[in-house]
Design an enzyme around this catalytic site. Sequence first.
Site, PDB file in Angstrom:
ATOM      1  N   CYS A  21       7.635  58.988  13.514  1.00 59.13           N
ATOM      2  CA  CYS A  21       8.400  58.980  12.265  1.00 59.13           C
ATOM      3  C   CYS A  21       9.111  60.321  12.080  1.00 59.13           C
ATOM      4  CB  CYS A  21       7.480  58.718  11.085  1.00 59.13           C
ATOM      5  SG  CYS A  21       6.450  57.244  11.252  1.00 59.13           S
ATOM      6  N   GLU A  57      17.669  57.882  18.708  1.00 60.60           N
ATOM      7  CA  GLU A  57      17.261  59.070  19.471  1.00 60.60           C
ATOM      8  C   GLU A  57      18.445  59.960  19.830  1.00 60.60           C
ATOM      9  OE1 GLU A  57      13.968  58.914  22.194  1.00 60.60           O
ATOM     10  OE2 GLU A  57      13.677  56.798  21.751  1.00 60.60           O
TER      11      GLU A  57
END
Length: 408
Positions: free
Chosen positions: A128, A388
């Site tokens: 997270c 990402e």
Amino acid sequence: MAEFTMELNDEQKEVRDWLHGFAADVIRPAAAEWDEREETPWPVIQEAAKVGIYSLDFYAQQYFDSTGLGIPMVMEELFWGDAGIALSIVGTGLAAVGVLANGTEEQIGTWIPQMYGDANDVKVAAFCSSEPDAGSDVASMRTRAVYDEAKDEWVINGTKTWATNGGIANVHVVVAVVDPELGSKGHASFIVPPNTPGLSQGQKFKKHGIRASHTAEVVLDNVRVPGSCLLGGKEKLDERLARARERARKGGERVKNAAMATFEASRPAVGAMAVGTARAAYEVALDYAKTREQFGRPIIDNQGVAFQLADMRTQIDAARLLVWRASWMAINGKPFTAAEGSMSKLFASETAKKVTAQAIQILGGNGYTREYPVERMHRDAAIYTIFEGTSEIQRLVIARTLSGMPIR
């Protein structure tokens, strides 16, 4: 140090073929169903655990493969099967990498096994980092972790978003701000153990693609974790923050934070995911072009189609080579002096989007329907240029690395 090679050894080939068989026989037949259901495919994860694909031992073997090719090989084959289901199988790995990159040996040994569970009781984990107002801009992170010295506990408050397995995970790895004055240098990562009071799932997102992978908000309301859950430990954190303060005072070099260490380690793996999806779409398009007839001949006889397929295969192979290079460099401790990790993720991600779109075009109207898998592959491919680190962020990282300038 292993020599760089473009040839898998016999053991790697055996693993690759085993993975390919699982992807073909188990993942692909289930792909359309779980995409429609938009639910975590627990039966498929369970099957992966039974055969040993979803396990700590298997991923450890691949992660520590001295050639660096173990993890990208796994990712390519599983995502060739289906991106949504594959992400449900490998999503725990990002949290595991977060612990490997930042944790102590004791933390690694304690928490990573709990992320996977076992074949009879499968678990998942969540990493997270992103927040509603802090995705690419990690310096804007608002989740705070405050140390309660009297109880040797950290108190965490905030909301995380876009968390794979968020809320359903057995173990959550949470990045939080411990020193707001240091911006992104003042971050640390924490383990939130199972059933910790104050952690709850927020909104579950209904997504364009990778719909078999659970993505949700994670709400942390006065979550208390023991001091031992700070990855790396308090002493190491205090030393790092002291160096960051001193460098900030002197205007010194950048200091990497915990989240960035995790993302740098995982970028070539994301590139391999994209290669798998692109390869799957290319193969569907190639087979279709060889059998679909128009004007009395297969459509691959037309240069307009054949040249597209030639470009698609060339781009896929180039993407794979960039991923393999970066993976080999990472496992052998070679610094990314030209941001090779970001290069691999950028090129592979953009290739997946382009190749899947070309596959739809080659299939024509059929490609636009759910009767053929390329429309799902195209939806899935869109995520690779976003999560990402977006493609724009990858370009920024590459440009800064090459120039040494603070490009904005």
